[in-house]
Design an enzyme around this catalytic site. Structure first.
Site, PDB file in Angstrom:
ATOM      1  N   CYS B 120     -19.886   8.163  36.512  1.00 32.06           N
ATOM      2  CA  CYS B 120     -20.023   8.914  37.692  1.00 32.06           C
ATOM      3  C   CYS B 120     -19.008  10.059  37.161  1.00 32.06           C
ATOM      4  CB  CYS B 120     -18.822   8.278  38.760  1.00 32.06           C
ATOM      5  SG  CYS B 120     -20.007   7.450  40.061  1.00 32.06           S
ATOM      6  N   VAL B 121     -19.450  11.385  37.555  1.00 31.90           N
ATOM      7  CA  VAL B 121     -18.655  12.481  37.240  1.00 31.90           C
ATOM      8  C   VAL B 121     -17.282  12.316  37.956  1.00 31.90           C
ATOM      9  CG1 VAL B 121     -18.766  14.982  36.930  1.00 31.90           C
ATOM     10  CG2 VAL B 121     -20.817  13.555  36.768  1.00 31.90           C
TER      11      VAL B 121
END
Lengths: 459, 353
Positions: B120-121
């Site tokens: 996940c960024v």
């Protein structure tokens, strides 16, 4: 300004049907004439460089998620003009063949064009000899080449390599690996109060133990430019080499490796309007000659026996296997295109855009832009990494994309150490290229404001 | 009661392709190009439940039919229908954020590496636990508002359900939401990875619970997972749930096989020899620590979770038990073993539950 219509003569590279069988010299002549016309048009202020060149980039003319595409992720990769696309297609349609060993017509032609591309790269960065250009897959591979080839055979325990904390991962990780194998030590320069790598500190760190300095030319997060000439002088004074990561500079400004006196310089084609899959390493001849091979295989050998082999001269020594021939030729075409406009012109235009972007971004409330504030002494590249208070950059990027068709990037931009130092997990980044316009920036700011109010209204 | 339903799977355009059912409840597999408004050939009338039926896929999505709605947990079905009823994309986002806002906050102690969603960024954590009936419950948090909304959506939709039902969920239901969440299994696909992590944790919990072990889970866990109800001890499985890793034992000193390198084997042998445990679990979790300083310069076997049930621990305080184990593994600790997380119990303690 009156309603003067600028009538642009149609030059070869604006019209898509370029046959490469016409000799390259007329090609270049066409560019020179075009360049003169561009100067005229742009200088008169009738049309900006962005407006003028946009038609050459077919990909920009589309809608995403219901809105016109506004592509502001050029630091990640640039778009390609029709000329480059055509040259790739033409290669595969007309003369695709394996290079260097063939006798027949097609392979001779492919070899010629491939080596011509090498010459173009050399000329583009003012290298003294095209043998100083090694084609690689990209800048990352080029850095790995230096690390494994030069690094492993030249670094001893307690030798020092100096880097900045703002380096791209590709300029850090290979050196970590090599340092571990050789016992060398990595030293990092931090940021100063302008949020730029501290050049004075870097100078102090350089000592007789220093063997290599690895620095970016232009930072892909901070937008800052480092004084490479000075750094090289300081490094050479102690006998250290300098590796310049020019990925964000070569596409945007004039880069002169002889002027900089850099020992190694790397760049990627896909960031300079060329295809992916090709990049290059510039290395001074006397250095390349002493370096052992990187990858082993065909093309890089001289003679092969069962118990040993002898190796070719550089640059072939470092180009094992069949190269990305079409892509190299495509890079050559990209260089022709860029040269046709003129890198100085591109740089000047992008400087204007950079200032415009920065100013406009500053007007967004609660925004924090990383990197130096532009001034007379400090020039920023045309990119801004930023964060807005209480809104996660991923949310911003998602909303901008889905609601407004604006493409920016969110994340750590392959610079985790830098983000750690800045105290954030991630940032959003908008980066421009010469085919962007002020309208793009206006669009972006408007969309950004809309995004911000959307998320703020929710709190 | 017959009805046909007009919807649009692509909310950002103003076109409204006609949704069609041919077979219940599966959707029309790929006749994507045939969406002319005027064509009436594909409309059929049949009994459809009164709540809004699933919309047709947009032409750009998969050619295989979506998982039937009935297989999804009921709360998730409700959420999907809610999103379908909200047509304007901006309003969808607001709905998503609303879910996120109302998500119960996750205690800091649960924001561990084991609970973090990869890829996940933004940062997303998911915590899972079982109740007595072996239904799985979730909690989650994220620093990004949209991701938090997605997490909340999953938490609300999946919590309280039996594990097999959760495991059956295919991520393509996201298409029905109309949020245009990408389903490509790329590194950055937070939504997909969130769901996968939740499913994996549910499975691990179920396996643990079934073995009947670790229920008095107030282990002296040296690493960050200190929690009361049965948490899944991080089974060493990256992606696939059933890659035979140290799932622990029934009585009878079963070993944790799969994936132990030479150091792991040495540890196991030593402990078996010296402590004659009735239960021994040796787990290599070095990969979780691959980033940090303790690992550099080693051959990769640096962090282990140990669970030992042995008579040798009787009469010894916790500290003494740990010292015993450390003493036995001294040589390993000198040669690159960086950290151990030890659960040391006596047989009576385990039986007493």
């Amino acid at each position: 300004m009156e309603g003067l219509v600028v009538k642009l003569p149609s030059f070869p590279f604006l019209s898509p049907n370029i046959s490469s069988s016409s000799s390259s010299s007329t090609f270049r002549l066409g560019f020179r004439r075009f360049s003169a016309s561009i100067s005229a048009a742009v200088n008169e202020g009738f049309v900006s460089l962005g407006q003028l060149t946009r038609p050459d980039f077919p990909i920009l003319h589309q809608e995403v998620n219901g809105s016109k595409l506004v592509y502001l992720d050029n630091a990640a990769t640039s778009q390609k003009p029709t000329a480059v696309l055509k040259s790739l297609q033409n290669y595969y349609e007309a003369y695709n063949s394996n290079v260097h060993r063939g006798i027949h017509y097609l392979s001779a032609k492919a070899t010629d064009e491939y080596e011509l591309a090498r010459k173009k790269v050399a000329a583009f960065i003012n290298a003294s000899d095209s043998a100083e250009i090694v084609f690689t897959r990209n800048a990352t591979e080029a850095i790995n080449l230096v690390a494994y080839s030069w690094g492993l055979s030249n670094l001893k325990p307690r030798d020092e390599i100096i880097l900045t904390i703002a380096e791209h991962h590709s300029a850090i990780v290979p050196w970590q690996i090599v340092a571990q194998k050789t016992g060398a030590i990595l030293k990092f320069v931090s940021l100063d109060e302008n949020e730029v790598p501290d050049v004075e500190k870097l100078r102090e760190m350089i000592s007789t133990s220093t063997k290599l300095v690895v620095v970016h030319h232009v930072s892909n997060v901070l937008g800052s430019v480092l004084p490479i000439e000075d750094i090289v002088i300081w490094a050479h004074a102690v006998g250290a080499k300098v590796l310049v990561d020019a990925c964000q500079s070569v596409p945007h400004m004039v880069v002169d490796v002889q002027g900089l006196d850099a020992d190694f310089l790397v760049a990627s084609s896909h960031k300079m309007c060329g295809p992916t899959g090709i990049g290059f390493l510039f290395g001074k001849s006397n250095l390349l000659l002493t370096m052992p091979p990187f990858l082993g295989g065909g093309e890089m050998i001289s003679d092969v026996f069962l118990d040993h082999s002898t190796y070719a001269e550089p640059p072939s020594r470092f180009e094992a296997g069949t190269p990305a021939i079409g892509e190299a030729i495509g890079l050559g075409a990209a260089i022709d295109y860029l040269s046709g406009i003129g890198m100085q012109k591109i740089h000047d235009y992008e400087m204007e855009l950079a200032n415009y972007l920065y100013e406009k971004l500053c007007s967004v409330p609660n925004i924090r832009i990383y990197g130096p504030k532009p001034s007379d002494d400090i020039h920023r590249a045309a990119l801004c990494s930023f964060n807005i208070e209480n809104i996660h950059p991923t949310d911003i990027a998602t909303f901008l994309d889905q609601q407004h068709g604006v493409a920016i990037r969110s994340g750590h931009h392959c610079a985790q150490p830098l983000h750690r130092r800045l105290g954030v997990n991630a940032s959003a980044r908008a980066s421009l290229h010469f085919y962007n316009t002020e309208e793009d920036v206006d669009n972006f700011i408007q969309s950004l404001n809309d995004t911000v109010s959307f998320f703020n209204s929710f709190k | 009661m017959a009805s046909y339903f007009i919807s649009s799977a692509r909310f950002c355009t103003s076109k409204y392709p006609i949704a069609v059912h041919l077979s219940k409840p599966l959707l029309l597999p790929s006749k994507p190009s045939k969406f002319p408004f005027s064509s009436n050939r594909f409309i059929s009338f049949q009994n459809i439940p009164t709540k809004s039926p699933p919309p047709l896929l947009s032409s750009s999505s998969t050619s295989t039919p979506l998982q039937p709605m009935e297989e999804l947990p009921p709360k998730l079905q409700d959420i999907i229908k809610l999103f379908q009823s909200v047509e304007e994309p901006k309003a969808k986002y607001e709905q998503l954020m609303f879910y996120g806002k109302n998500l119960k906050p996750l205690d800091a102690q649960f924001k561990t590496k084991d609970n973090k969603v990869e890829g996940c960024v933004s940062q997303v954590w998911v915590r899972a636990y079982l109740d007595e009936d072996k239904n799985v419950f979730y909690q989650a948090d994220s620093d990004s508002v949209l991701t938090k909304g997605l997490a909340a959506l999953l938490v609300n939709g999946l919590s309280g359900r039996p594990v097999p039902e959760v495991l059956k969920i295919s991520p393509d239901f996201a298409v029905r939401l109309g949020l245009q969440q990408s389903l490509t299994p790329s590194r950055n696909n937070g939504f997909l990875n969130m769901l996968k992590l939740m499913q994996r944790k549910a499975l691990e919990l179920l396996i643990e619970a079934k073995k009947g072990s670790g229920s008095s889970g107030n282990g002296q866990i040296v690493n960050d997972n200190s929690e009361k109800p049965v948490e899944s001890s991080s089974l060493d499985s990256k992606a696939d749930e059933n890659s035979g890793v140290g799932s622990s034992s029934l009585k009878g000193s079963e070993e944790s096989s799969g994936g132990l390198g030479s150091r792991g084997m040495r540890i196991k042998e030593k402990l078996e020899r010296e402590l004659s445990p009735i239960e021994l679990k040796v787990e290599d979790v070095s990969y979780q620590h691959a980033g940090h300083a303790g690992v550099r310069g080693s051959d990769g076997e640096t962090h282990f979770n140990l669970k030992i049930v042995s008579k040798e621990f009787e009469g010894k305080s916790l500290v003494k038990r740990h010292r015993l184990v450390y003493g036995l593994l001294d040589q390993e600790l000198q040669s690159g073993l960086h950290a151990l997380s030890i659960v040391a119990k006596t047989p009576s303690e385990v039986e007493a539950k």
